[in-house]
Scaffold this motif. Structure first.
Motif, mmCIF file in Angstrom:
data_model
loop_
_atom_site.group_PDB
_atom_site.id
_atom_site.type_symbol
_atom_site.label_atom_id
_atom_site.label_comp_id
_atom_site.label_asym_id
_atom_site.label_seq_id
_atom_site.Cartn_x
_atom_site.Cartn_y
_atom_site.Cartn_z
ATOM 1 N N VAL A 101 -0.385 -7.073 -9.482
ATOM 2 C CA VAL A 101 -0.289 -6.198 -8.316
ATOM 3 C C VAL A 101 -1.081 -6.791 -7.158
ATOM 4 O O VAL A 101 -1.948 -7.643 -7.349
ATOM 5 C CB VAL A 101 -0.805 -4.768 -8.630
ATOM 6 N N ALA A 102 -0.774 -6.314 -5.954
ATOM 7 C CA ALA A 102 -1.450 -6.825 -4.763
ATOM 8 C C ALA A 102 -2.780 -6.128 -4.499
ATOM 9 O O ALA A 102 -3.700 -6.721 -3.951
ATOM 10 C CB ALA A 102 -0.540 -6.674 -3.539
ATOM 11 N N GLU A 103 -2.882 -4.874 -4.888
ATOM 12 C CA GLU A 103 -4.094 -4.096 -4.634
ATOM 13 C C GLU A 103 -4.454 -3.263 -5.860
ATOM 14 O O GLU A 103 -3.575 -2.825 -6.597
ATOM 15 C CB GLU A 103 -3.899 -3.155 -3.438
ATOM 16 N N VAL A 104 -5.757 -3.058 -6.029
ATOM 17 C CA VAL A 104 -6.252 -2.167 -7.073
ATOM 18 C C VAL A 104 -7.305 -1.254 -6.466
ATOM 19 O O VAL A 104 -7.996 -1.632 -5.527
ATOM 20 C CB VAL A 104 -6.848 -2.927 -8.287
ATOM 21 N N ASP A 121 -4.433 3.799 -15.784
ATOM 22 C CA ASP A 121 -3.771 4.521 -14.699
ATOM 23 C C ASP A 121 -3.242 3.563 -13.636
ATOM 24 O O ASP A 121 -2.294 3.884 -12.920
ATOM 25 C CB ASP A 121 -4.713 5.537 -14.056
ATOM 26 N N GLN A 122 -3.848 2.388 -13.539
ATOM 27 C CA GLN A 122 -3.418 1.375 -12.575
ATOM 28 C C GLN A 122 -2.190 0.611 -13.092
ATOM 29 O O GLN A 122 -1.613 -0.178 -12.389
ATOM 30 C CB GLN A 122 -4.563 0.399 -12.297
ATOM 31 N N GLY A 123 -1.789 0.869 -14.339
ATOM 32 C CA GLY A 123 -0.596 0.228 -14.891
ATOM 33 C C GLY A 123 -0.875 -0.682 -16.075
ATOM 34 O O GLY A 123 0.032 -1.319 -16.601
ATOM 35 N N GLY A 124 -2.128 -0.747 -16.505
ATOM 36 C CA GLY A 124 -2.479 -1.597 -17.634
ATOM 37 C C GLY A 124 -2.078 -0.991 -18.965
ATOM 38 O O GLY A 124 -1.748 0.188 -19.054
ATOM 39 N N ASP A 125 -2.091 -1.812 -19.991
ATOM 40 C CA ASP A 125 -1.837 -1.372 -21.355
ATOM 41 C C ASP A 125 -2.799 -2.137 -22.259
ATOM 42 O O ASP A 125 -3.607 -2.930 -21.786
ATOM 43 C CB ASP A 125 -0.371 -1.594 -21.752
ATOM 44 N N SER A 126 -2.711 -1.898 -23.559
ATOM 45 C CA SER A 126 -3.690 -2.490 -24.477
ATOM 46 C C SER A 126 -3.622 -4.017 -24.506
ATOM 47 O O SER A 126 -4.659 -4.677 -24.587
ATOM 48 C CB SER A 126 -3.522 -1.916 -25.884
ATOM 49 N N VAL A 162 -13.999 -8.856 -10.088
ATOM 50 C CA VAL A 162 -13.304 -7.923 -10.979
ATOM 51 C C VAL A 162 -11.956 -7.537 -10.383
ATOM 52 O O VAL A 162 -10.932 -7.550 -11.082
ATOM 53 C CB VAL A 162 -14.165 -6.677 -11.281
ATOM 54 N N ARG A 163 -11.919 -7.218 -9.099
ATOM 55 C CA ARG A 163 -10.649 -6.859 -8.449
ATOM 56 C C ARG A 163 -9.631 -7.996 -8.586
ATOM 57 O O ARG A 163 -8.455 -7.765 -8.880
ATOM 58 C CB ARG A 163 -10.863 -6.579 -6.964
ATOM 59 N N SER A 164 -10.081 -9.206 -8.348
ATOM 60 C CA SER A 164 -9.203 -10.371 -8.409
ATOM 61 C C SER A 164 -8.597 -10.540 -9.802
ATOM 62 O O SER A 164 -7.394 -10.790 -9.945
ATOM 63 C CB SER A 164 -9.991 -11.623 -8.016
ATOM 64 N N VAL A 165 -9.417 -10.387 -10.827
ATOM 65 C CA VAL A 165 -8.915 -10.526 -12.195
ATOM 66 C C VAL A 165 -7.957 -9.379 -12.528
ATOM 67 O O VAL A 165 -6.912 -9.597 -13.138
ATOM 68 C CB VAL A 165 -10.076 -10.631 -13.210
#
Length: 111
Positions: free
Chosen positions: A31-34, A42-47, A21-24
């Motif tokens: 990004v390099a880290e989640v 909040d991590q920067g995603g959108d729809s 999941v982290r990799s995807v």
């Protein structure tokens, strides 16, 4: 061992499932880290990226996860838990919904 059996074996291990999941997430968000406990948005995603995330997770795991379920689960940990609970392998012929398919469908609905 088939590809599906290999994917199933990886999904039974909690650490491997989290790393998948982290990799995807990293791939889709660029990004390099989640963080495991921060929501996708909040991590920067959108729809649109959420749709891409669903497609990539389905391709990677052979599962048929739904966008609404990933939206509700929200975090890396939540998505990992969904994969653990999901034994519904994608049916043959399932290919997910690509971003282009969604855009074309939206354009087709315009008056």
């Amino acid at each position: 061992m088939s590809d599906q059996q290999t994917a199933d074996a990886h999904l039974t291990d909690a650490d491997e499932r989290l790393e998948i999941v982290r990799s995807v997430w990293r791939e889709v968000l660029g990004v390099a880290e989640v963080a495991d406990d921060i929501t996708f948005f909040d991590q920067g995603g959108d729809s649109l990226r959420l749709v891409l995330l669903v497609e990539r997770l389905n391709q990677t795991t052979g599962r048929a996860l739904k966008t609404v379920d990933l939206f509700r689960a929200g975090t890396v940990k939540g998505h990992s838990k969904l994969l653990a609970e999901s034994d519904n392998s994608a049916t043959s012929g399932f290919r997910g919904t690509s971003r282009a398919d969604l855009i074309n469908a939206a354009r087709a609905r315009r008056p």
